[in-house]
Enzyme design. Sequence first.
Site, mmCIF file in Angstrom:
data_model
loop_
_atom_site.group_PDB
_atom_site.id
_atom_site.type_symbol
_atom_site.label_atom_id
_atom_site.label_comp_id
_atom_site.label_asym_id
_atom_site.label_seq_id
_atom_site.Cartn_x
_atom_site.Cartn_y
_atom_site.Cartn_z
ATOM 1 N N HIS A 307 16.473 -11.198 -8.610
ATOM 2 C CA HIS A 307 16.385 -10.410 -9.161
ATOM 3 C C HIS A 307 17.458 -9.131 -9.008
ATOM 4 O O HIS A 307 16.673 -8.495 -7.704
ATOM 5 C CB HIS A 307 16.028 -9.310 -10.846
ATOM 6 N N ASP A 364 15.515 -15.774 -17.141
ATOM 7 C CA ASP A 364 15.833 -16.472 -18.124
ATOM 8 C C ASP A 364 15.267 -18.298 -17.267
ATOM 9 O O ASP A 364 15.311 -19.089 -17.561
ATOM 10 C CB ASP A 364 17.508 -16.560 -16.684
HETATM 11 N N1 ACO Z 1 15.934 -18.936 -4.683
HETATM 12 C C1 ACO Z 1 15.687 -18.837 -2.869
HETATM 13 N N2 ACO Z 1 15.966 -17.827 -2.698
HETATM 14 C C2 ACO Z 1 16.216 -16.573 -2.844
HETATM 15 C C3 ACO Z 1 16.795 -16.668 -4.598
HETATM 16 C C4 ACO Z 1 16.242 -17.398 -4.998
HETATM 17 N N3 ACO Z 1 16.269 -17.646 -6.572
HETATM 18 N N4 ACO Z 1 17.360 -15.466 -4.758
HETATM 19 C C5 ACO Z 1 17.356 -14.804 -3.966
HETATM 20 N N5 ACO Z 1 16.908 -15.276 -2.305
HETATM 21 C C6 ACO Z 1 16.941 -14.811 -1.448
HETATM 22 C C7 ACO Z 1 18.672 -15.085 -0.559
HETATM 23 O O1 ACO Z 1 18.580 -15.995 -0.468
HETATM 24 C C8 ACO Z 1 18.078 -13.486 0.507
HETATM 25 O O2 ACO Z 1 17.654 -14.057 1.829
HETATM 26 P P1 ACO Z 1 17.875 -13.437 3.037
HETATM 27 O O3 ACO Z 1 17.847 -12.343 3.144
HETATM 28 O O4 ACO Z 1 16.825 -14.467 3.857
HETATM 29 O O5 ACO Z 1 19.288 -14.130 3.344
HETATM 30 C C9 ACO Z 1 17.228 -13.150 -0.652
HETATM 31 O O6 ACO Z 1 16.467 -13.341 -0.999
HETATM 32 C C10 ACO Z 1 17.815 -11.910 -1.653
HETATM 33 O O7 ACO Z 1 18.790 -12.371 -2.026
HETATM 34 P P2 ACO Z 1 20.349 -11.621 -2.602
HETATM 35 O O8 ACO Z 1 21.314 -12.605 -2.576
HETATM 36 O O9 ACO Z 1 21.173 -11.223 -1.611
HETATM 37 O O10 ACO Z 1 19.793 -10.614 -3.673
HETATM 38 P P3 ACO Z 1 20.442 -9.928 -5.170
HETATM 39 O O11 ACO Z 1 20.168 -8.749 -4.783
HETATM 40 O O12 ACO Z 1 21.550 -10.058 -4.198
HETATM 41 O O13 ACO Z 1 20.896 -11.506 -6.338
HETATM 42 C C11 ACO Z 1 20.631 -12.351 -7.974
HETATM 43 C C12 ACO Z 1 19.862 -11.378 -7.100
HETATM 44 C C13 ACO Z 1 22.071 -13.218 -7.786
HETATM 45 C C14 ACO Z 1 19.384 -12.727 -9.079
HETATM 46 C C15 ACO Z 1 19.508 -13.786 -7.054
HETATM 47 O O14 ACO Z 1 18.218 -13.166 -6.929
HETATM 48 C C16 ACO Z 1 19.569 -15.270 -7.096
HETATM 49 O O15 ACO Z 1 20.603 -15.511 -7.274
HETATM 50 N N6 ACO Z 1 18.596 -15.448 -8.080
HETATM 51 C C17 ACO Z 1 19.211 -17.302 -8.688
HETATM 52 C C18 ACO Z 1 20.099 -16.719 -10.233
HETATM 53 C C19 ACO Z 1 19.120 -16.716 -11.250
HETATM 54 O O16 ACO Z 1 17.707 -17.128 -11.741
HETATM 55 N N7 ACO Z 1 20.049 -15.869 -12.003
HETATM 56 C C20 ACO Z 1 19.709 -14.488 -12.875
HETATM 57 C C21 ACO Z 1 19.703 -13.074 -13.195
HETATM 58 S S1 ACO Z 1 18.923 -12.834 -14.065
HETATM 59 C C22 ACO Z 1 19.793 -12.602 -15.057
HETATM 60 O O17 ACO Z 1 21.360 -12.254 -14.578
HETATM 61 C C23 ACO Z 1 20.181 -11.986 -16.731
#
Ligand code: ACO
Length: 429
Positions: A307, A364
């Site tokens: 998140h 979610d």
């Molecule tokens: N699985 C594996 N790795 C992940 C995940 C995940 N679900 N989420 C983040 N990471 C990793 C990224 O690859 C990144 O790694 P790195 O630093 O080695 O490059 C690091 O964690 C940071 O991730 P970002 O994408 O920069 O974080 P951001 O805050 O931009 O994204 C997000 C947040 C979009 C929710 C992300 O965690 C994600 O894609 N999660 C999966 C989708 C999801 O569940 N979305 C629902 C969110 S809740 C809502 O909107 C209601």
Amino acid sequence: MPDYAKITVDGQTHEFPIVQGTDGNRSIDISGLKEKTGCWSYDQGFANTASCRSSITYLDGDQGILRYRGYPIEEIADKSTFVETAYLLINGQLPTKPQLSEYSRLFTKHANLHEGMKSFFLGYPSTGHPMAMLSAMVCALSAYYPELVKPNPTQEEIKITAIELLAKIRTIAACTYKKTIGEPFMYARADLEYVNNFLHMMFSTPTQEYSPDPAVVSALKTLLILHADHEQNCSTSTVRMVGSSWSNLFASVSAGICALWGPLHGGANQKVLEMLEQIHADGGNTDKYIEKAKDPANPFRLMGFGHRVYKNYDPRAKFIKKKADDLLNALGIHDPLLEIAVKLEEKVLKDSYFQERKLYPNVDFYSGIIYKAIGIPTDMFTVMFAIGRLPGWIAHWIELKENKDKIGRPRQIYTGEMVRHYVPIDQRK
Ligand code: ACO
């Protein structure tokens, strides 16, 4: 502590006031930054930028705290109803008994759609995604209530528009479902409250009345409340951005629905269930998917984890996990997907990749298991999220108007060609 920040550019130092919220968080007010320093600020994804002043929802992602208008989410989810929560978010106060019963009465009064709207549904293919229909139909409401789409509506007009929207969104949602399964649309019933009425429009038929288990009503109510607002997330920021051009509430919310649809936001609930089904079909090997998610060369992510704001356990996820357990027990359902979800969570929480990045289950992760148990099809999960999120979108749209926020218009770091001259087509290489 000084109440200003200093920014030095080209040897010249400029002061910018620090503003503080009631939560103690401090922000540097950089209005006038370009004028004073000649520079813009750059903050990709707005991860460090407060875009507005808001008194609706308080969120502390490090501590895992969420409050609506100051009330802890745990108390609201436990003791309130969805209609009361909507009233609280939109009006800022919990309603009195007469206020609540009047609010509920208006929801029932405005629940049914204009008969003309039914013909829209007939034109959609039955395989069309319900989110496409939902956003289009919400925007179409603007055409049916032209008196409510003025750029500067009165308070009374805003109140009625909000009620029309809150009452009708569940009817539209139920119609999208009926359309896809080829059953006749059901009218709302005057004797049913919000959640029961939605379930009735979804699952009753002209020959058989649906009578839900109380555990179903309770689980759905809780899910809607837990989704009702979440401060400046992607879809809410979209609603505020669109509303800032004085677009009407229907159009602004329709844009929010589109933003919610994306798999990194509300669309994740559908993707979580599809992922759990895939793991199940693949023999339940959670390790394989954890390794895939950790592989930087693989774009796969564990849906339902991570998140932007929560760097701790999402308080809503805790609640939903328990509700999922209670619901499956009450209905006597054994769902292997819940077992996979629990196993996946246990492993992820112990894994250093996820620990270092502070990736926890989000709202979610478990919600799809509840929707599935209720009988809601997977491609409608994000529609359910939209119904829940609507009071928050409305509250933010109203707040934007009240605060007289400026039109949203960010700047950019231009990375394109500076100037080129047109070449006739027969001279191009
Ligand atoms: N699985 C594996 N790795 C992940 C995940 C995940 N679900 N989420 C983040 N990471 C990793 C990224 O690859 C990144 O790694 P790195 O630093 O080695 O490059 C690091 O964690 C940071 O991730 P970002 O994408 O920069 O974080 P951001 O805050 O931009 O994204 C997000 C947040 C979009 C929710 C992300 O965690 C994600 O894609 N999660 C999966 C989708 C999801 O569940 N979305 C629902 C969110 S809740 C809502 O909107 C209601």
